[in-house]
Design a protein around this motif. Structure first.
Motif, PDB file in Angstrom:
ATOM      1  N   ALA A 190       0.840  -1.208   0.000  1.00 57.90           N
ATOM      2  CA  ALA A 190       0.000   0.000   0.000  1.00 57.90           C
ATOM      3  C   ALA A 190       0.877   1.261   0.000  1.00 57.90           C
ATOM      4  N   ARG A 191       1.941   1.231   0.815  1.00 52.98           N
ATOM      5  CA  ARG A 191       2.841   2.391   0.851  1.00 52.98           C
ATOM      6  C   ARG A 191       3.481   2.629  -0.506  1.00 52.98           C
ATOM      7  N   ARG A 194       1.212   4.540  -2.677  1.00 52.21           N
ATOM      8  CA  ARG A 194       1.149   5.956  -2.276  1.00 52.21           C
ATOM      9  C   ARG A 194       2.396   6.700  -2.746  1.00 52.21           C
ATOM     10  N   THR A 195       3.543   6.025  -2.671  1.00 52.80           N
ATOM     11  CA  THR A 195       4.781   6.637  -3.150  1.00 52.80           C
ATOM     12  C   THR A 195       4.692   6.956  -4.638  1.00 52.80           C
ATOM     13  N   GLU A 198       1.395   9.589  -5.035  1.00 57.35           N
ATOM     14  CA  GLU A 198       1.397  10.857  -4.297  1.00 57.35           C
ATOM     15  C   GLU A 198       2.757  11.547  -4.322  1.00 57.35           C
ATOM     16  N   GLU A 199       3.787  10.825  -3.858  1.00 60.54           N
ATOM     17  CA  GLU A 199       5.103  11.447  -3.753  1.00 60.54           C
ATOM     18  C   GLU A 199       5.732  11.693  -5.122  1.00 60.54           C
ATOM     19  N   ARG A 201       4.095  11.298  -8.032  1.00 62.33           N
ATOM     20  CA  ARG A 201       3.050  11.807  -8.930  1.00 62.33           C
ATOM     21  C   ARG A 201       3.189  11.240 -10.347  1.00 62.33           C
ATOM     22  N   GLU A 222      -5.008  -0.258  -1.684  1.00 61.00           N
ATOM     23  CA  GLU A 222      -4.752   1.182  -1.797  1.00 61.00           C
ATOM     24  C   GLU A 222      -5.415   1.751  -3.046  1.00 61.00           C
ATOM     25  N   ARG A 226      -8.677   4.625  -3.521  1.00 60.63           N
ATOM     26  CA  ARG A 226      -8.565   5.814  -4.373  1.00 60.63           C
ATOM     27  C   ARG A 226      -9.555   5.791  -5.540  1.00 60.63           C
TER      28      ARG A 226
END
Length: 577
Positions: A190-191, A194-195, A198-199, A201, A222, A226
């Motif tokens: 999941a992280r 997100r990386t 989000e981080e 992009r 994840e 979203r």
């Protein structure tokens, strides 16, 4: 995650220690099941030692390693090491040096090869490369992200190399921005998403390849949060084919490791190492198998049902089924691992006949109904989910050869068996959920009664365990505390426990490494579990349990409960002096 162990006649037997990281990891449990089966062939007891990852950087988790020091030549004849699990924290070289403590014993490693030791491994490279190429060729994916595992793991290196080589083979440029490190856990998957989203992009990701199923499932969760659909918006694939991969929505496309076979061959290899007359030769890597499900977009349940309704032509393969019938039936029975006995004599013939009938188009849904009848009979004794899926896989592999030249029949076969997998997963899932709830109620009752007597007489705690653990699959149990925490060479004292027929543990002192061979455990089943008892980073003692059912969740709960009780009684003893 759990599995049952068939009873065996009690009596003296050699002891094979099995070093694992966890009892609640689906892949590890499958390997453990294989080791138990292989040891049974040699009449050996398995002592499963759940000591965590060697030299784990987290001090609380690292304290669990102390239980590995209780494996000594006086108590075991040889060791099987699940190197792919306990060696991921510091790497193979460090694990090789660490294993030197067992120089007086035969040792074999399963999962990843370790220099200086006989090892068995799985072909990680071919499976992941083929599945990545499946995304490229079948689904025309070009922007493929990758979730990597622990950097110290040779398995992860092979899988990452396979991903890179698949890109190169199809003239796709490798992009380091599309690669995120994980640690094999669902949370890290999941992280990783997100990386990426989000981080970094990063947009336009068409697919995600994860180095194991847990990270793939975490990535899917994840994405779902979203509002990103799998497989319509992003396709996701994994590696291992754990049970959760089959039950996921959508079901996860993955690479199946022969985890149980790996464990069984590990026990067989140790048996040969223990025999002075046996020649031990190197074995080839165990092959993996692609398992194509919904998460890559290959199979749609709605579409498969529609095709089954529309296509009614003869497959023209009856002769092939007749010629191969005995081979198919033998493979299906072998895949069942003896767990389908409750379905009645001839269950395999009934399944095959139903499959052929549905392929002919004579009666839609007859195969699923036949499977349902078998599962309904098995449910009374408990259904082995892995065995059900293995039976369907064996039926698919053997039947594909009968319809190889008929595209329509081939498609129908895949659809019929896919629908059967989905149905079986639902049926088995409901049955397992009901049993899990019942076990949960029993365990909560045990925990409440145990805590109420935690500061009372040791005999009261022993009686609580003797009354409540057998229904949870534990035939005997003994908990011992170190006189000096963290010093496993200090004397140990039995605190509480019970043996066969409810015999309660006596109060006595002994060396902690003698715990697994305590007389209280005599005349029990041939599978023992050795658990570290750690409280606030301190090793307080250990517990050994003779189990009929290896239920990782309950064993983890017991480990925590016993650790708290051991610390509480240690504090009471100090206060009294």
């Amino acid at each position: 995650m759990s599995f049952s162990i068939k009873p065996e006649p009690p009596g003296p037997s050699p002891v094979y220690a099995l070093l694992v990281e966890s009892l609640d990891d689906e892949h590890e449990v499958a390997v453990i099941r294989g080791v138990v089966a292989g040891a049974r062939e040699a009449g050996a007891t398995v002592l499963c030692v759940a000591g965590g990852m060697v030299d784990d950087p987290d001090p609380d988790r690292r304290a669990r390693n102390a239980v590995f020091d209780l494996v000594v030549p006086a108590g075991v004849q040889g060791i099987v090491v699940m190197s792919s699990a306990i060696g991921t924290a510091q790497g193979v070289e460090a694990l090789s040096q660490w294993l030197g403590r067992y120089s007086a014993l035969p040792v074999c490693c399963v999962g990843i090869p370790v220099e200086g030791y006989r090892s068995l491994r799985v072909d990680n490279y071919s499976g992941l490369k083929s599945l990545t190429e499946h995304l490229i060729v079948k689904h025309d994916c070009q922007r493929i992200a990758y979730i990597d595992g622990p950097a110290q793991s040779p398995e992860c290196v092979e899988r990452f190399t396979a991903y890179q080589d698949a890109l190169q083979a199809h003239d796709l440029e490798f992009n380091a921005e599309l690669v995120v490190a994980g640690d094999y856990s669902k949370q890290s998957g999941a992280r990783a998403m997100r990386t990426l989203l989000e981080e970094r992009r990063i947009s336009g990701i068409e697919a995600v390849v994860a180095a194991n199923d847990f990270m793939a499932l975490g990535a899917m969760e994840e994405l779902a949060q979203r509002g990103i659909r799998v497989p319509e918006d992003i396709k996701v694939i994994g590696f291992d084919d754990i049970e959760s991969a089959r039950h996921a929505r959508p079901a996860l496309t993955t690479v199946r490791q022969p985890a149980e076979l790996l464990g069984k061959q590990g026990a067989q290899l140790l048996t040969r190492l223990l025999s002075p007359d046996s020649r031990v030769s190197e074995r080839p890597d165990l092959p993996t198998e692609l398992v194509i499900r919904n998460s890559c977009g290959c199979v749609s349940l709605d579409g498969s049902l529609g095709m089954a309704m529309q296509e009614t032509r003869e497959p023209g393969s009856d002769a092939s089924f007749v010629d191969r019938r005995q081979v198919i039936l033998a493979e299906v029975v072998r895949a069942s691992r003896g767990t389908f006995g409750g379905a009645g004599a001839g269950w395999e013939s009934r399944l095959l006949d139903a499959l052929i009938a549905e392929l002919r188009g004579s009666e839609r849904g007859i195969f699923t109904r036949s499977l349902h009848q078998s599962l309904s009979k098995l449910d009374r004794a408990g259904v082995d989910a892995d065995a059900v899926q293995e039976v369907l896989s064996a039926l698919r592999r053997q039947s594909l050869a009968c319809v190889a030249s008929d595209r329509v029949a081939r498609g129908k076969l895949e659809d019929i068996l896919h629908d059967a997998r989905v149905f079986a997963s639902a049926i088995v899932g409901h049955a397992q959920a009901a049993r899990t709830r019942a076990l949960g109620v029993r365990f909560r009752e045990l925990r409440s009664a145990f805590r109420a007597r935690m500061f009372g007489a040791a005999a009261g705690l022993s009686r609580v365990l003797a009354d409540n653990l057998p229904p949870l699959g534990v035939e005997a149990c003994l908990v011992a505390a170190l006189e000096t925490p963290d010093d496993i060479s200090s004397p140990a004292e039995s605190l509480f426990g019970f043996g066969p027929s409810g015999r309660l543990a006596p109060a006595e002192r002994f060396a902690l490494h003698a715990l697994p061979s305590h007389p209280l455990l005599e005349q029990t089943l041939r599978t023992l579990v050795l658990l570290p008892l750690v409280f606030d980073g301190q090793t307080m003692g250990a517990a050994v349990l003779a189990v009929r059912t290896l239920n990782g969740g309950i064993l983890d709960e017991l480990m925590e409960l016993f650790a708290v009780a051991t610390r509480a009684r240690y504090d009471m003893k100090r206060a009294a002096t």
